[in-house]
Design a protein around this motif. Structure first.
Motif, short mmCIF file in Angstrom:
data_model
loop_
_atom_site.label_atom_id
_atom_site.label_comp_id
_atom_site.label_asym_id
_atom_site.label_seq_id
_atom_site.Cartn_x
_atom_site.Cartn_y
_atom_site.Cartn_z
N VAL A 21 0.88 -1.01 -0.15
CA VAL A 21 -0.01 -0.02 -0.10
C VAL A 21 0.87 1.30 -0.19
N THR A 22 0.93 1.86 -1.28
CA THR A 22 1.69 3.29 -0.98
C THR A 22 0.94 4.19 -0.42
N GLY A 23 1.52 5.29 0.31
CA GLY A 23 0.89 6.09 1.17
C GLY A 23 0.16 5.29 2.27
N GLY A 24 0.63 4.14 2.61
CA GLY A 24 -0.12 3.47 3.61
C GLY A 24 -0.01 3.87 5.23
N THR A 25 0.67 5.14 5.48
CA THR A 25 0.82 5.46 6.83
C THR A 25 -0.24 6.15 7.15
N ILE A 28 -6.40 7.13 4.14
CA ILE A 28 -7.13 6.29 3.35
C ILE A 28 -5.94 5.01 3.27
N GLY A 29 -4.97 5.24 2.78
CA GLY A 29 -3.90 4.18 2.81
C GLY A 29 -3.61 3.32 3.90
N ARG A 30 -3.55 4.16 5.13
CA ARG A 30 -3.56 3.63 6.57
C ARG A 30 -4.57 2.48 6.86
N ALA A 96 -1.63 -4.78 -5.16
CA ALA A 96 -0.80 -3.51 -5.04
C ALA A 96 -2.01 -2.28 -4.96
N VAL A 97 -1.90 -1.84 -3.85
CA VAL A 97 -3.31 -0.60 -3.60
C VAL A 97 -2.09 0.79 -3.92
N ILE A 98 -2.27 1.61 -4.91
CA ILE A 98 -1.50 2.67 -5.33
C ILE A 98 -2.41 3.76 -4.73
N ASN A 99 -1.80 4.48 -3.86
CA ASN A 99 -2.65 5.46 -3.15
C ASN A 99 -2.22 6.78 -2.95
N ARG A 219 -15.19 8.55 6.29
CA ARG A 219 -14.14 8.36 7.04
C ARG A 219 -13.19 7.55 6.25
N ALA A 220 -11.87 7.45 6.57
CA ALA A 220 -10.85 6.72 5.70
C ALA A 220 -11.36 5.23 5.58
N GLU A 221 -11.91 4.58 6.59
CA GLU A 221 -12.16 3.26 6.89
C GLU A 221 -13.37 3.03 5.87
N ASP A 222 -14.29 3.89 5.29
CA ASP A 222 -15.23 3.76 4.40
C ASP A 222 -14.58 3.27 3.12
N LEU A 223 -13.55 3.98 2.75
CA LEU A 223 -12.80 3.50 1.49
C LEU A 223 -11.93 2.25 1.74
N ALA A 224 -11.52 1.80 2.79
CA ALA A 224 -11.00 0.68 3.03
C ALA A 224 -12.04 -0.65 2.81
N ALA A 225 -13.45 -0.13 3.44
CA ALA A 225 -14.23 -1.09 3.31
C ALA A 225 -14.83 -1.50 1.75
N ALA A 226 -14.67 -0.16 0.76
CA ALA A 226 -14.78 -0.40 -0.61
C ALA A 226 -13.60 -1.26 -1.40
N THR A 227 -12.34 -0.91 -0.81
CA THR A 227 -11.28 -1.90 -1.20
C THR A 227 -11.42 -3.20 -0.90
N HIS A 228 -11.83 -3.52 0.23
CA HIS A 228 -12.02 -4.89 0.67
C HIS A 228 -13.12 -5.63 -0.60
N PHE A 229 -14.13 -4.85 -0.61
CA PHE A 229 -15.17 -5.34 -1.46
C PHE A 229 -14.48 -5.79 -2.68
N MET A 230 -13.81 -4.78 -3.48
CA MET A 230 -13.39 -4.87 -4.84
C MET A 230 -12.20 -6.03 -4.75
N LEU A 231 -11.36 -6.28 -3.63
CA LEU A 231 -10.61 -7.46 -3.56
C LEU A 231 -11.36 -8.89 -3.35
#
Length: 251
Positions: A21-25, A28-30, A96-99, A219-231
Motif C-alpha cells: 500500500v503506497t501512502g499506507g501510513t 485512506i492508505g493506513r 498493490a494498492v496505489i494510493n 471516514r478513511a475506513e469507508d474507503l477501506a471497506a470499498a477496497t475490501h469489496f473490490m478485492l
C-alpha cells in the motif's frame, strides 16, 4: 433444511495474500493497510514521515502482520527502493494498492517547483509504482488505484489535482484491458470528501469529526471497506470503478 449454497457468490479470502500500500501510513492508505492485515494479508507500506510509519505499523501489527519503510515516491529512486524492500519482506506480490498523493491546487498560483513535485507524486508515481507492481505479479493478482472524485467534479482552484486524477481515471480504464488476459484485475476507487490529515489545516480533527457525524464527510475506513469489496470478488468479476461519496453534500 434449506439449501443456501447458491444464495450468494463465493467471496475469496484475503488470508495469506501479499500486499503493498503506497501512502499506507496515514488516511485512506493506513485504513486500507489495517483492514487488509486484519483479514490475514501480509502488508508492506510506505510513507514520508517516520512517526506516521511507526504509528501505522503499530496498529497494523495489533491486528495482523506488516512492515514498511519511509520513502518519497516523488523520487524515482525511492519507488525502486520501496519495491526492493517489499520484495525482501513479502517474497512476492498479489495485491498493490496505489494510493500515495499530496494536495495540489490551482495552476496559476503554484510555483514550478511545487508543480513538478505534485505531478511527480500524484500522477507519475502512480504509473511507475503500478509498473513495478505488475512486473512482480502472477495470475490472480489485483491492482487497486485510489483516485478522486475531483476527476468528476473538476472544481476550480484544484486544476493540478484534477489533471492528475483525470489522468489516473483514463490510465485505469486502458490498463485493465492491457492486463486482463494475464488474470490481473485493475480497479479504480474514486473517494469523495474524506477525513484525513490531507485536509489539514482547513479541516482540523474536531471539524472532521463533526462533518463525519453529519454525513458530510467520509471516514478513511469507508474507503477501506470499498477496497475490501473490490478485492473479494470472484476472478470472473471485475469491479472496475467505484465512486464513494457522502450521503449529503459538503455544506
Amino acid at each position: 433444511m434449506t439449501d443456501i449454497a447458491d444464495a450468494h457468490t463465493a467471496q475469496p479470502s484475503l488470508a495469506g495474500r501479499r500486499a503493498i500500500v503506497t501512502g499506507g501510513t496515514t488516511g485512506i492508505g493506513r485504513a486500507i493497510a489495517v483492514l487488509l492485515a486484519a483479514e490475514g494479508a501480509k502488508v508492506f507500506v510506505c510513507g514520508r514521515t517516520p512517526e506516521h510509519l511507526d504509528d501505522a505499523l503499530a496498529r497494523i501489527n495489533e491486528v495482523g502482520e506488516g512492515g514498511g519503510i519511509n520513502v518519497d515516491l516523488g523520487k524515482r529512486d525511492d519507488v525502486r527502493r520501496f519495491f526492493e524492500a517489499a520484495d525482501d519482506y513479502l517474497g512476492g506480490l498479489d495485491i498493490a494498492v496505489i494510493n500515495a498523493a499530496v494536495p495540489a491546487e490551482g495552476l496559476v498560483d503554484t510555483s514550478e517547483a511545487d508543480l513538478d513535485y505534485q505531478i511527480a507524486v500524484d500522477f507519475t508515481a502512480y504509473l511507475t509504482s503500478t509498473k513495478a507492481a505488475l512486473e512482480r505479479m502472477a495470475a490472480g493478482s489485483d491492482v487497486v488505484l485510489i483516485g478522486s472524485m475531483s476527476a468528476v467534479s473538476q472544481s476550480p482552484g484544484s486544476s493540478i489535482y484534477v489533471a492528475a486524477k483525470t489522468g489516473i481515471q483514463g490510465f485505469a480504464h486502458a490498463l485493465r484491458q492491457e492486463v486482463a488476459e494475464r488474470d490481473i484485475k485493475v480497479g479504480l476507487i474514486e473517494p469523495g470528501f474524506t477525513g484525513a490529515d490531507f485536509q489539514y489545516p482547513d479541516f482540523p480533527p474536531e471539524k472532521q469529526r463533526e462533518l463525519i457525524n453529519q454525513a458530510h464527510m467520509l471516514r478513511a475506513e469507508d474507503l477501506a471497506a470499498a477496497t475490501h469489496f473490490m478485492l473479494t470478488q470472484p476472478r470472473r468479476t471485475a469491479v472496475s470503478l467505484m465512486r464513494v461519496e457522502t450521503r449529503r453534500d459538503h455544506p
